[in-house]
Design an enzyme around this catalytic site. Structure first.
Site, PDB file in Angstrom:
ATOM      1  CG  HIS A 403      -1.968  -0.989   1.263  1.00 27.95           C
ATOM      2  ND1 HIS A 403      -2.592  -1.386   2.425  1.00 27.95           N
ATOM      3  CD2 HIS A 403      -2.539  -1.718   0.270  1.00 27.95           C
ATOM      4  CE1 HIS A 403      -3.496  -2.304   2.154  1.00 27.95           C
ATOM      5  NE2 HIS A 403      -3.480  -2.529   0.837  1.00 27.95           N
ATOM      6  CD  GLU A 497      12.830   3.167   3.210  1.00 29.68           C
ATOM      7  OE1 GLU A 497      13.385   3.132   2.110  1.00 29.68           O
ATOM      8  OE2 GLU A 497      11.820   3.855   3.443  1.00 29.68           O
ATOM      9  CD  GLU A 503      15.324   2.784  -0.872  1.00 32.62           C
ATOM     10  OE1 GLU A 503      14.730   3.545  -0.092  1.00 32.62           O
ATOM     11  OE2 GLU A 503      15.797   1.681  -0.518  1.00 32.62           O
TER      12      GLU A 503
END
Length: 698
Positions: A403, A497, A503
């Site tokens: 989500h 996180e 990333e």
């Protein structure tokens, strides 16, 4: 009985004396917090460890909207207690945790206003904690905190490891400097960011006091309060609590009875002691769930890394107002999901994360913000969520739900209960919830209405965890508030996180080789992270717009070691499935555990190197991870953590010959040998390299 009565009377008499001074020491008598009140009624504290000053006389108190609570206090009474218990974690770095402390409660009254305020301090062998408590009282009902005056006045200008404070983002680089240079935007802001707060840092803040004394400042049990930053007051090595505000300037809205989070000072002889400490979790309430059989730890793969490296897209047809190029199609298709499910099933991996499966991604224009554009329950035209979940079930795999809220709390929070029920009905176990963008951003008004790390969002995150628990779902958060030990109370909050993770290597200048050997002693002290390690193809496709090299700044062996050094109960095997095929080192990722009964730091120097050993819960097997910065290392470790009555087969995944993160990051040398607790191992690490070892009991 008579002697006990005399002791009680002497305590009451002492605690009512003028210019009261009270203190409490840890069970081992090494750590001590000392309170004092001067003639003006100002309250102070100071902390010592082994007789050495850690924090000098530091201010306490508050400014409320209508009342100044910084002076005029007197002591009504005080009391001390001792507590010792042992509790068992559902998952974690230790299976059993000892909670042993001495506690002091100091009851204060402000003479002019009559307001009552309690100070509670706990002294542990691994640190000190204190909190403020506003008891229920006639003279104070509802109130607003406009300033928390708590200071951290250091005895010297010690070396600090810090990152910039930001009311909405913890994904920052770490710096080291004297305390007086914390938040220096001139010398330390490599990439100026309008949201970075000058002269301020996040917590945890780690301080190297001396070669044999390391501390970390943080908070525990952050409940219905604003997240704490630390303000460099530029008057010496002195930091002050700075709370993330509501948009109108209020810091905390409260009513009695009310308590602040714990202000924590973890204390160790070395950086490894901070990693092994359980202080933060011990300061949180016990587990609220009577049955925890539904909570599990595991590894997962997903449609994720391919999105970041530009192979596919989150959007189905258009993203940020432009049609998707044919070279970057939609990633979350039914076909691609089944490909990942097949791979997971073949290799015994439990979950497949699928991002970009739902409606809304095509409607974003210009930035990662939105208001009312996501549905969270309706699939794109090329993705059938029921078909995918049914297919996964047949293969013994599950879909991990994603989500992306775009921080649209106004629309997401009212739907959480329905959405989480949908997840459970589909056979989903874990929901990853993302919070990119500004909180409750309104395109039409070009404004947002809350900060990520203020009281509003602290309330939201707690409601989300509780709602997920109602449906027996696990939560992984991205763009979250920081961990403050609440995984003890709600062990379905698995990882957050809140870190400059993997990333960043896919579309920016990336993380430095040093980054991985800073995080265990800073961010991860708060709680487990979703760092998403396991990248085997570290040389990445270059972007046309990039004026820098895009790549992962580690060797492959260091990516393996991250599964031990980057603590998390849910670990992603982040690379593309095709990059794992035919790679012998993939065996380590398939078998590495995610739940531990013991953790021992074998060597550590913040920013330089880190070696940790963890015992797999429920077995006699141990696993070791060792990593370094941009320098090569040769470390020797004793294996005395192994069971002295057993022999182990050690499978060693080491940097191969001539490995170097810049020129030759790929070689991984795999070897096996028999070892016992009497042996030593020499660990050779390449530049930004690592080593991972599985010790399997024979």
């Amino acid at each position: 009985m008579k002697s006990e009565l005399l002791l009680l009377l002497s305590l009451v008499f002492f605690s009512c004396g003028k210019n009261e001074t009270l203190d409490v020491s840890s069970p081992d008598a090494k750590n001590k917090i000392h309170f004092s009140i001067n003639e003006k009624g100002n309250v102070f504290y100071e902390i010592q460890s082994v007789g050495r000053p850690v924090l000098s006389k530091s201010v306490m108190g508050f400014t409320l909207k209508k009342t100044d609570l910084s002076e005029g206090f007197e002591v009504l009474s005080s009391s001390t207690t001792t507590h010792s218990s042992v509790w068992e974690t559902v998952w974690g770095k230790h299976q059993t945790i000892t909670n042993h402390y001495n506690e002091l409660t100091l009851h204060l009254k402000q003479k002019q206003s009559g307001i009552l305020l309690d100070l509670i301090a706990r002294a542990y062998d691994d640190g000190i904690a204190f909190r403020y408590v506003f008891p229920e009282q006639e003279g104070l009902k509802e109130f607003i905190i406009m300033d928390e005056k708590t200071e951290f006045n250091f005895a010297g200008d010690y070396k600090a490891w810090w990152n910039f404070a930001d009311y909405d983002n913890y994904e920052k680089e770490y710096y080291n400097s004297p305390i007086t240079s914390i938040g220096d935007t001139v010398n330390f802001a490599r990439r100026p960011d309008k949201e970075e707060r000058a002269n301020m840092c996040n917590t945890p803040l780690t301080i190297e006091v001396s070669d044999d004394l390391v501390i970390s400042i943080h908070e525990a049990d952050l409940t219905d309060y604003a997240g704490m930053n630390l303000l460099n007051q530029k008057n010496g090595p002195n930091l002050k609590a700075h709370l993330t505000p509501w948009m109108n300037g209020d810091l905390v809205r409260a009513k009695t009875p009310f308590q602040s989070p714990w202000r924590t000072v973890q204390i160790g002889e070395n950086a490894g002691d901070l990693v092994e400490s359980n202080l933060i979790m011990n300061l949180n309430p016990p587990n609220v769930y009577k049955n925890t059989d539904w909570i599990e730890t595991y590894t997962y793969i997903g449609i994720w890394w391919e999105l970041h490296i530009g192979k596919t897209s989150w959007a189905e047809k258009t993203q940020f107002g432009k049609p998707l190029p044919k070279t970057r199609p939609h990633g979350a298709t039914t076909e691609n999901a089944k490909y990942h499910i097949d791979f997971a099933s073949e290799h015994g991996i439990k979950d497949v994360l699928i991002e970009g499966w739902d409606k809304g991604w095509d409607d974003m224009t210009g930035s990662w913000t939105g208001y009312g554009i996501f549905d969270w329950s309706t699939s794109t035209s090329d993705f059938d969520i029921q078909e995918v979940c049914d297919y996964a079930k047949k293969k013994g795999v599950r879909m991990m739900m994603y989500h992306e809220t775009i921080s649209d709390i106004d629309h997401y929070e009212p739907r959480m209960d329905t959405l989480f029920k949908m997840c459970r009905d589909l056979g989903i176990k874990t929901v990853k919830v993302g919070y990119t963008g500004d909180v409750n951003y309104d395109y039409d008004k070009n404004t947002y209405r809350q900060h990520h790390h203020g009281q509003y969002m602290v309330r939201h995150y707690k409601k989300m965890i509780q709602t997920a628990g109602k449906h027996e779902l696990l939560i992984v958060n991205h763009e979250p508030i920081k961990f403050t030990g609440e995984q003890r109370t709600y062990p379905n909050i698995m990882a957050r996180e809140g870190v400059r993770g993997q990333e960043y290597n896919a579309w920016s200048k990336g993380n430095s080789p040093e980054h991985g050997v800073v995080l265990p002693f800073t961010r991860i002290l708060g709680g487990p992270i979703d760092f998403t390690p396991g990248i085997f193809e570290v040389m990445l496709p270059q972007r046309k717009w990039a004026k820098f090299e895009i790549r992962v700044r580690t060797t492959v062996a260091k990516q393996l070691a991250y599964y031990l050094t980057m603590f998390s109960p849910i670990q992603m095997l982040a690379d593309l499935p095709e990059n794992y095929k035919g790679k012998p080192a993939f065996e380590f990722l398939k078998n590495v555990p995610t739940n531990w009964s013991e953790t021992k730091v074998l060597n550590a120097k913040i920013g330089d190197y880190y070696t940790v050993a963890r015992k797999e819960r429920g077995t006699d097997n141990w696993y070791l991870g060792s990593i370094t910065d941009e320098n090569t290392r040769q470390l020797t470790v004793k294996l005395d953590f192994l069971d002295p009555d057993k022999t182990y087969e050690a499978t060693i995944y080491a940097d191969g010959k001539d490995a170097d993160w810049v020129t030759n990051p790929y070689p991984v040398e795999i070897s096996k040998k028999k070892v016992t607790s009497k042996d030593k191992l020499d660990i050779k690490l390449a530049t930004s390299g690592g080593q991972a070892i599985a010790f399997i009991a024979q």
